[in-house]
Design a protein around this motif. Sequence first.
Motif, short mmCIF file in Angstrom:
data_model
loop_
_atom_site.label_atom_id
_atom_site.label_comp_id
_atom_site.label_asym_id
_atom_site.label_seq_id
_atom_site.Cartn_x
_atom_site.Cartn_y
_atom_site.Cartn_z
N MET A 147 4.95 5.95 6.30
CA MET A 147 4.89 7.35 5.89
C MET A 147 3.55 7.69 5.25
O MET A 147 3.05 8.81 5.41
N SER A 148 2.93 6.75 4.55
CA SER A 148 1.62 7.03 3.97
C SER A 148 0.57 7.20 5.08
O SER A 148 -0.31 8.05 4.96
N THR A 149 0.68 6.43 6.13
CA THR A 149 -0.23 6.57 7.27
C THR A 149 0.00 7.90 7.98
O THR A 149 -0.95 8.57 8.38
N ILE A 150 1.26 8.30 8.11
CA ILE A 150 1.58 9.58 8.74
C ILE A 150 1.01 10.73 7.90
O ILE A 150 0.42 11.67 8.44
N VAL A 152 -11.50 16.21 -3.41
CA VAL A 152 -11.12 15.14 -2.50
C VAL A 152 -12.37 14.54 -1.88
O VAL A 152 -13.05 15.16 -1.08
N GLY A 153 -12.65 13.33 -2.30
CA GLY A 153 -13.76 12.57 -1.72
C GLY A 153 -13.19 11.40 -0.94
O GLY A 153 -11.98 11.13 -0.94
N LEU A 202 -9.56 9.60 -1.65
CA LEU A 202 -8.56 9.55 -0.59
C LEU A 202 -8.21 8.12 -0.21
O LEU A 202 -7.03 7.78 -0.01
N THR A 203 -9.21 7.25 -0.15
CA THR A 203 -8.97 5.84 0.16
C THR A 203 -8.13 5.18 -0.94
O THR A 203 -7.21 4.42 -0.65
N GLY A 204 -8.45 5.48 -2.19
CA GLY A 204 -7.69 4.91 -3.31
C GLY A 204 -6.24 5.34 -3.30
O GLY A 204 -5.32 4.53 -3.47
N ILE A 205 -5.99 6.63 -3.10
CA ILE A 205 -4.61 7.13 -3.03
C ILE A 205 -3.87 6.50 -1.86
O ILE A 205 -2.70 6.11 -1.99
N VAL A 231 -4.45 3.57 -0.37
CA VAL A 231 -4.19 2.14 -0.61
C VAL A 231 -3.05 1.97 -1.60
O VAL A 231 -2.16 1.12 -1.39
N VAL A 232 -3.03 2.75 -2.67
CA VAL A 232 -1.95 2.67 -3.65
C VAL A 232 -0.61 3.03 -3.00
O VAL A 232 0.40 2.35 -3.19
N ALA A 233 -0.60 4.11 -2.21
CA ALA A 233 0.64 4.53 -1.53
C ALA A 233 1.10 3.47 -0.53
O ALA A 233 2.30 3.19 -0.42
N LEU A 234 0.15 2.86 0.17
CA LEU A 234 0.53 1.83 1.15
C LEU A 234 1.08 0.59 0.46
O LEU A 234 2.07 0.00 0.91
N ILE A 235 0.47 0.19 -0.65
CA ILE A 235 0.98 -0.97 -1.40
C ILE A 235 2.38 -0.69 -1.94
O ILE A 235 3.28 -1.52 -1.85
#
Length: 109
Positions: free
Chosen positions: A2-5, A90-91, A95-98, A100-104
Amino acid sequence: MMSTICLLFFFGFLLWMRTSKRVVWKDKGKLLEQIQLQPDKLRAIAGGIILIASVLCIWTLGLASGIFAAIVLLMAMGSLVVLFFPLQYVGLRWLTGIYVVALILEIYS
């Protein structure tokens, strides 16, 4: 998944919004400058990204709930883009940090 979606919906909407002539983007990269010269191709790429995200959403959640979730996620990511884009919050790092955290959190929960 869902984070990827959500990320795909975010990028798809951001690229689609970039095709508008009314949107002023100060710090765009060279790639986006070249792509902006051909807005039809950019719309096709953005539409493809949104379509892929919708298909993944339907595949993950089922037909009816996937369609509903795809509509809701598209509206939510669109609202985030419209809200944060003019303020330059939004940089790429943010965006990458959010993501990665959501994916973990998604993997370990």
